[in-house]
Design an enzyme around this catalytic site. Structure first.
Site, PDB file in Angstrom:
ATOM      1  N   HIS A 194       0.843  -1.204   0.000  1.00 48.98           N
ATOM      2  CA  HIS A 194       0.000   0.000   0.000  1.00 48.98           C
ATOM      3  C   HIS A 194       0.871   1.245   0.000  1.00 48.98           C
ATOM      4  O   HIS A 194       1.242   1.757   1.056  1.00 48.98           O
ATOM      5  CB  HIS A 194      -0.918  -0.011   1.226  1.00 48.98           C
ATOM      6  CG  HIS A 194      -1.995   1.024   1.189  1.00 48.98           C
ATOM      7  ND1 HIS A 194      -3.239   0.815   1.719  1.00 48.98           N
ATOM      8  CD2 HIS A 194      -2.023   2.275   0.678  1.00 48.98           C
ATOM      9  CE1 HIS A 194      -3.985   1.903   1.554  1.00 48.98           C
ATOM     10  NE2 HIS A 194      -3.261   2.805   0.916  1.00 48.98           N
ATOM     11  N   HIS A 206       1.537   5.119  -2.222  1.00 50.65           N
ATOM     12  CA  HIS A 206       1.094   6.072  -3.234  1.00 50.65           C
ATOM     13  C   HIS A 206       2.334   6.686  -3.873  1.00 50.65           C
ATOM     14  O   HIS A 206       3.018   7.484  -3.246  1.00 50.65           O
ATOM     15  CB  HIS A 206       0.229   7.167  -2.603  1.00 50.65           C
ATOM     16  CG  HIS A 206      -1.030   6.646  -1.978  1.00 50.65           C
ATOM     17  ND1 HIS A 206      -2.221   6.549  -2.663  1.00 50.65           N
ATOM     18  CD2 HIS A 206      -1.277   6.158  -0.742  1.00 50.65           C
ATOM     19  CE1 HIS A 206      -3.152   6.035  -1.858  1.00 50.65           C
ATOM     20  NE2 HIS A 206      -2.606   5.787  -0.693  1.00 50.65           N
ATOM     21  N   ASN A 261      -4.686   6.170  -7.354  1.00 44.59           N
ATOM     22  CA  ASN A 261      -5.193   7.554  -7.345  1.00 44.59           C
ATOM     23  C   ASN A 261      -4.171   8.576  -7.844  1.00 44.59           C
ATOM     24  O   ASN A 261      -3.838   9.538  -7.173  1.00 44.59           O
ATOM     25  CB  ASN A 261      -5.749   7.946  -5.972  1.00 44.59           C
ATOM     26  CG  ASN A 261      -4.719   7.841  -4.864  1.00 44.59           C
ATOM     27  OD1 ASN A 261      -3.716   7.170  -5.011  1.00 44.59           O
ATOM     28  ND2 ASN A 261      -4.977   8.519  -3.760  1.00 44.59           N
ATOM     29  N   ASP A 274       1.207   2.750   3.714  1.00 45.80           N
ATOM     30  CA  ASP A 274       0.314   3.790   3.189  1.00 45.80           C
ATOM     31  C   ASP A 274       1.120   5.063   2.905  1.00 45.80           C
ATOM     32  O   ASP A 274       0.669   6.182   3.167  1.00 45.80           O
ATOM     33  CB  ASP A 274      -0.855   4.067   4.140  1.00 45.80           C
ATOM     34  CG  ASP A 274      -1.966   4.887   3.471  1.00 45.80           C
ATOM     35  OD1 ASP A 274      -1.866   5.145   2.250  1.00 45.80           O
ATOM     36  OD2 ASP A 274      -2.925   5.267   4.162  1.00 45.80           O
ATOM     37  N   HIS A 308       3.393  14.193   0.294  1.00 44.47           N
ATOM     38  CA  HIS A 308       2.863  15.519  -0.034  1.00 44.47           C
ATOM     39  C   HIS A 308       3.998  16.516   0.150  1.00 44.47           C
ATOM     40  O   HIS A 308       4.835  16.341   1.047  1.00 44.47           O
ATOM     41  CB  HIS A 308       1.690  15.891   0.878  1.00 44.47           C
ATOM     42  CG  HIS A 308       0.471  15.053   0.661  1.00 44.47           C
ATOM     43  ND1 HIS A 308      -0.260  15.076  -0.506  1.00 44.47           N
ATOM     44  CD2 HIS A 308      -0.126  14.132   1.456  1.00 44.47           C
ATOM     45  CE1 HIS A 308      -1.266  14.228  -0.412  1.00 44.47           C
ATOM     46  NE2 HIS A 308      -1.211  13.631   0.757  1.00 44.47           N
TER      47      HIS A 308
HETATM   48 ZN    ZN Z   1      -6.806   4.579   2.061  1.00 47.99          ZN
END
Ligand code: ZN
Lengths: 427, 311
Positions: free
Chosen positions: A64, A66, A98, A309, A313
């Protein structure tokens, strides 16, 4: 022919559940002769790593993360994300869809996979979108995503609000044996919430996120999976109630797996005092009581996976009010060290860590030949010094983003080598 | 042989010998369709109302031709769904028509169970020409007739039914009918389009792949996929459906050499079935259409006329 000999390490293999001092030989990216035979394969063409006093684990898989490419390359690129993963001891990462555009079709999926291959660093597996544009309205072409290399589907970052769409997604994905990963959240109940609803949110005078917003959604998704006899993976669980729901569902025989993140067993909502935007995550940091339940869940097998996760940013984005700052923290470079704290306090064993960070993700995502140290498996290995002391310095962060609430902490335990298909990254 | 019931609404009401009786009769009527003069006076003076609440080309034409060849007087009433909302209820419509003393209603309705409502109101024979997602018994009979023209026996044949099982009244009637003949039925399609409890029927298995469904199949029944299924997320797109659920020549090699391919029509050529297969001698789709008329003649004959007349 590339040859690698890893000597004298304590080899922890969760497939055979063995923890023995032995050598491993990797030839052409594949593990050979693991049966403890010290064949002394060495020659000048064989690279040798002396792993005396070190732990040799199956390569860690972070299911997981990003990576922000395409679309948000200023936060993270595929390249920088993979470099961050290497630094953290990960041989594989799974990136959530995403991005912009969203990875909901084979063109984007292929773009990401090819980009990762071209970087030639670690394994990258893609997770495709459940719904087109993560919009929660129309199912994406899940079979096409699978065929073009995606290993699971998820709308992570957003929940699948519509129960009917979730039901269809579970059934449709089941047709193709495609795992569904749920970001379980009742988003209307979250509303304007930005942190756990509790004493701290009260004191800070900010909108809280009730814990039930997570629990209701997890309950729904598990019930759907149970009713339709489908498989579901629950991402990033953070509350005591969630742990209990998953535990009961497993007892009832539902095909559910669950994941938590290091921050949910390391920090409480108090990390948000002083309006610290680097502790703003969704689901939010909870309480001591929740941390204890998460640890219990990790120890008793209720929680199958630790994933970071990793959500980069930029500093500019986080340098604002708690309300305005985006949710998310980076985690690839601290995931192992935070997990090793559980090892040092004897909450989990090294074998548990091998399961939580390698074998279980491999199983959930049907990654064949990964997650263990077995003859014929891919030569993905992480070599760990569980006692190495280090200090988490912002300047040393490999990720393009620096949004971590752990900067400035001392850690004990670190990956020293990340080995991907026999290729050695010395840290 | 005889058939004791007033109506033909569900294939589940028929025994295997009932079905064989319909099929034997249909065989005789098929001969008439091959003659130069295709008309017999069997149902002269009988009035049949075709009450269609759903657009239908094939089934309606088939029933009408069957009625004409049997010399029955037919009346077609086609009611579009939009006019129903303003107009009278189904039961009022039937009561009105009932006072015209028809001998039979052939009912096609978008709601499952509508033919039962009609049957309860009228003394006339009620024939189900397709109700909602429930049943289409005459289609089942014509499918079985077509299969039996190609296979000696249906007992222990492997029948693969592929596609949108959930919304298919053809699939439901075929399943119930074929089970009475001892078929082993394999269903496959996106799991969103498989009815959840279908495996409670003995000898019905949900396959895990196209390959499993088609392997050594004797009979393959392909179903129509409708674009509308995208709107409720039963499928993501027609393109993806085509890529993963279309019957192709390559997949046909998995089936038995003498396997036949059926489709209730209308076919989305190259969506659920490749044009190549439709054009090949494996396809019996046009035979189904031909047998449809004979089966419907047999149904009308048995339900309306068999007690007093012979062919
Ligand atoms: Zn999530």
């Amino acid at each position: 022919m590339r040859k690698l000999l890893i000597k004298n390490g304590v080899v922890i293999d969760p497939v055979s559940k063995t923890e023995v001092n032995r050598d491993i030989y990797i030839e052409d990216g594949v593990i050979k002769n693991t049966a403890g035979t010290k064949r002394g394969i060495s020659g000048k063409d064989t690279e040798v790593i002396d792993a005396s006093n070190l732990l040799v684990l199956p390569g860690f898989i972070d299911m997981h993360v990003h990576l922000r490419e395409p679309g948000f390359e200023y936060k993270e690129t595929i390249q920088s994300g993979m470099e961050s993963a290497i630094a953290g001891g990960f041989t594989s990462v799974c990136c959530m869809p995403n991005t912009n555009p969203v990875n909901d079709n084979k063109e984007i999926n292929t773009f990401i996979i090819n980009k990762a291959k071209a970087a030639g660093l670690i394994n990258l597996w893609t997770i495709g979108a459940i719904s087109k544009n993560n919009g929660g309205v129309r199912l994406s072409n899940i079979a096409e995503l699978k065929e073009s290399g995606a290993v699971a589907v998820s709308d992570d970052g957003k929940p699948v609000e519509d129960s009917s769409l979730m039901a269809k997604a579970l059934l449709y994905a089941k047709t193709f044996d495609m795992p569904v990963i749920s970001h379980s959240e009742d988003i209307k109940l979250r509303s304007k919430g930005i942190m756990n609803e509790g004493v701290i949110s009260l004191r800070l005078g900010v909108h809280g996120i009730p814990r039930v917003a997570e629990e209701i959604a997890i309950f729904r998704d598990i019930r759907l999976a149970g009713y339709y006899n489908a498989k579901i993976h629950i991402a990033h669980i953070s509350t005591k109630g969630s742990v209990n729901i998953v535990r009961q569902a497993k007892k009832a025989g539902i095909n559910v797996s669950a994941e938590t993140c290091p921050h949910y067993f390391s920090l409480t909502e108090e990390a948000l005092l002083q309006y610290n935007t680097n502790a703003k995550i969704n689901p939010p940091l909870r309480t001591k009581d929740d941390i204890n339940s998460i640890k219990e869940g990790l120890a008793d097998g209720t929680i199958d996976v630790i994933a970071s996760d990793h959500a980069p940013h930029s500093e500019d984005e986080k340098n604002t009010t708690l309300d305005e700052a985006p949710f998310g923290i980076i985690g690839l470079e601290t995931s192992l060290a935070l997990t090793l704290r559980l090892f040092h306090e004897k909450t989990v064993s090294m074998m548990d860590i091998a399961m939580l960070m390698s074998l279980n993700p491999a199983k959930i995502l049907n990654l064949k030949g990964r997650g263990g140290i077995q003859n014929g498996f891919t030569g993905d290995i992480t070599i760990v010094d569980s006692d190495k002391k280090w200090f988490y310095r912002k300047e040393n962060i490999k990720s393009l983003s620096k949004n971590s609430p752990f900067i400035g902490e001392n850690f004990r335990g670190k990956a020293l080598y990340t080995i991907v298909g026999g290729k050695v990254f010395k840290l | 042989m005889s058939y004791g019931k007033k109506d033909l609404i569900s294939i589940r009401d028929l025994t295997k010998s009932d079905m064989l009786y319909f099929l034997e009769t249909a065989k005789e009527f098929k001969k008439i369709s091959l003659k130069d003069i295709k008309k017999v006076p069997t149902l002269r003076g009988k009035t049949v109302i075709n009450l269609f609440y759903e657009p239908s080309t094939r089934t309606k034409a088939s029933f009408e031709i069957a009625q004409k060849r049997l010399s029955a007087d037919s009346l077609n009433i086609v009611i579009s769904q939009s006019s129903v909302t303003k107009g009278e209820t189904l039961s009022d419509t039937v009561l009105n028509l009932e006072s015209m003393k028809p001998d039979a209603f052939v009912v096609r309705h978008y709601d499952s169970g509508a033919p039962y409502l009609v049957s309860r109101i009228t003394n006339a024979v009620t024939i189900n020409a397709g109700d909602g997602i429930n049943e289409h018994p005459t289609q089942c009979l014509l499918d079985i007739m077509t299969i039996l023209e190609n296979k000696k026996d249906i007992n222990s044949l492997k029948v693969a039914i592929i596609g949108d099982i959930y919304h298919s009244r053809v699939a439901r009637s075929d399943i119930y009918g074929l089970l009475k003949f001892g078929a082993n039925i394999y269903l496959y399609g996106p799991y969103t389009l498989l009815p959840k409890f279908i495996e409670v029927e003995n000898n019905v298995k949900v396959a895990k792949s196209m390959e499993e469904a088609l392997k050594d199949a004797d009979v393959i029944i392909m179903l129509r996929i409708q674009k509308e299924r995208m709107s409720l997320n039963f499928i993501p797109s027609i393109e993806e459906y085509r890529s993963f659920f279309k019957l192709t020549k390559d997949l046909m090699f998995l089936a038995r050499k003498d396997a036949i391919v059926l489709h209730p029509g209308p076919v989305n050529r190259d969506t659920e079935i490749s044009g190549e297969i439709m054009n090949s001698n494996r396809s019996v789709i046009l035979k189904q259409v031909e047998n449809g008329i004979a089966v419907r003649m047999a149904c009308l004959y048995i339900l309306l006329g068999s007690r007093s007349k012979t062919i």
